[in-house]
Write a protein that holds these residues in place. Structure first.
Motif, mmCIF file in Angstrom:
data_model
loop_
_atom_site.group_PDB
_atom_site.id
_atom_site.type_symbol
_atom_site.label_atom_id
_atom_site.label_comp_id
_atom_site.label_asym_id
_atom_site.label_seq_id
_atom_site.Cartn_x
_atom_site.Cartn_y
_atom_site.Cartn_z
ATOM 1 N N UNK A 55 -18.742 -12.050 23.331
ATOM 2 C CA UNK A 55 -19.544 -13.060 22.440
ATOM 3 C C UNK A 55 -19.802 -12.450 21.206
ATOM 4 N N UNK A 56 -20.426 -11.451 21.076
ATOM 5 C CA UNK A 56 -20.644 -10.600 20.019
ATOM 6 C C UNK A 56 -21.208 -9.212 20.082
ATOM 7 N N UNK A 57 -20.466 -8.334 19.572
ATOM 8 C CA UNK A 57 -20.592 -6.957 19.772
ATOM 9 C C UNK A 57 -20.774 -6.450 21.394
ATOM 10 N N UNK A 58 -21.920 -6.215 21.717
ATOM 11 C CA UNK A 58 -22.214 -5.748 23.293
ATOM 12 C C UNK A 58 -22.587 -7.162 24.100
ATOM 13 N N UNK A 59 -22.764 -8.222 23.460
ATOM 14 C CA UNK A 59 -23.086 -9.348 24.364
ATOM 15 C C UNK A 59 -21.834 -9.978 24.839
ATOM 16 N N UNK A 60 -21.901 -10.657 25.961
ATOM 17 C CA UNK A 60 -20.707 -11.084 26.814
ATOM 18 C C UNK A 60 -21.120 -12.507 27.334
ATOM 19 N N UNK A 61 -20.157 -13.293 27.622
ATOM 20 C CA UNK A 61 -20.625 -14.654 28.334
ATOM 21 C C UNK A 61 -19.498 -14.856 29.555
ATOM 22 N N UNK A 62 -20.280 -15.456 30.605
ATOM 23 C CA UNK A 62 -19.230 -15.651 31.606
ATOM 24 C C UNK A 62 -18.797 -17.011 31.368
ATOM 25 N N UNK A 63 -17.577 -17.459 31.530
ATOM 26 C CA UNK A 63 -16.919 -18.621 31.058
ATOM 27 C C UNK A 63 -16.074 -19.118 32.351
ATOM 28 N N UNK A 64 -16.383 -20.273 32.760
ATOM 29 C CA UNK A 64 -15.925 -21.151 34.240
ATOM 30 C C UNK A 64 -15.420 -22.300 33.577
ATOM 31 N N UNK A 65 -13.933 -22.278 33.908
ATOM 32 C CA UNK A 65 -12.931 -23.451 33.802
ATOM 33 C C UNK A 65 -12.659 -24.129 34.837
ATOM 34 N N UNK A 66 -13.028 -25.508 34.934
ATOM 35 C CA UNK A 66 -12.871 -26.237 36.003
ATOM 36 C C UNK A 66 -11.979 -27.396 35.562
ATOM 37 N N UNK A 67 -10.877 -27.730 36.363
ATOM 38 C CA UNK A 67 -10.087 -28.742 36.287
ATOM 39 C C UNK A 67 -10.506 -29.649 37.290
ATOM 40 N N UNK A 68 -11.107 -31.089 36.777
ATOM 41 C CA UNK A 68 -11.506 -31.877 37.721
ATOM 42 C C UNK A 68 -10.558 -33.276 37.741
ATOM 43 N N UNK A 69 -10.332 -33.794 38.790
ATOM 44 C CA UNK A 69 -9.619 -35.045 39.007
ATOM 45 C C UNK A 69 -10.850 -36.080 39.243
ATOM 46 N N UNK A 70 -10.884 -36.967 38.125
ATOM 47 C CA UNK A 70 -11.784 -37.999 38.405
ATOM 48 C C UNK A 70 -10.891 -39.406 38.652
ATOM 49 N N UNK A 71 -11.476 -40.366 38.517
ATOM 50 C CA UNK A 71 -10.754 -41.626 39.120
ATOM 51 C C UNK A 71 -9.694 -41.868 38.172
ATOM 52 N N UNK A 72 -9.639 -41.499 36.898
ATOM 53 C CA UNK A 72 -8.950 -41.790 36.073
ATOM 54 C C UNK A 72 -7.828 -40.740 35.399
ATOM 55 N N UNK A 73 -8.353 -39.745 35.249
ATOM 56 C CA UNK A 73 -7.544 -38.644 34.777
ATOM 57 C C UNK A 73 -8.097 -37.052 35.153
ATOM 58 N N UNK A 74 -7.406 -36.194 34.607
ATOM 59 C CA UNK A 74 -7.844 -34.840 35.132
ATOM 60 C C UNK A 74 -8.664 -34.373 33.705
ATOM 61 N N UNK A 75 -9.736 -33.771 33.871
ATOM 62 C CA UNK A 75 -10.718 -33.184 32.767
ATOM 63 C C UNK A 75 -11.006 -31.789 32.935
#
Length: 123
Positions: A55-75
């Motif tokens: 994220x910035x120098x010594x700061x990190x983030x944990x990023x989780x990416x989901x692919x979700x199938x809803x009634x109409x589309x994949x989000x």
């Protein structure tokens, strides 16, 4: 003589700017998971991926990416949280049904709150 006065002033000024910027970035890092609750997406997880990002120098983030199938589309849903030694990724797996509250950022849905839904289907 002028150099002896001006150079320490410049060094002090740039040091002050650097400290100020570091404080600003640390506040942004702490609030990275604070997303306005503007919309809601529901669906079944098709796949998910978690990774640690700088994220910035010594700061990190944990990023989780989901692919979700809803009634109409994949989000595509992205959930970000500050990375600390005590932080853990969300404990969901493929096939879980989720209700995600957050906001849209173009084609991505930024998640602020994730809830697992227990739906009992009748025969």
């Amino acid at each position: 003589m002028v150099t002896a006065i001006v150079i320490p002033i410049l060094i002090g000024y740039f040091y002050w700017i650097t400290i100020k910027e570091a404080k600003t970035q640390k506040e942004r890092w702490k609030n990275v998971s604070m997303v306005p609750s503007e919309a809601r997406v529901e669906g079944t997880i098709l796949s998910l991926h978690t990774e640690k990002k700088r994220f910035y120098h010594q700061l990190y983030i944990l990023e989780t990416t989901f692919y979700i199938q809803s009634y109409k589309e994949i989000t595509t849903v992205v959930y970000k949280q500050p990375f600390t030694p005590a932080s853990t990724p969300p404990s969901y797996s493929k096939g879980d049904i989720l209700q995600v509250v957050g906001s849209w950022d173009g084609e991505l849905f930024l998640a602020g709150e994730i809830n697992a839904m227990n739906i009992k289907r009748q025969p």
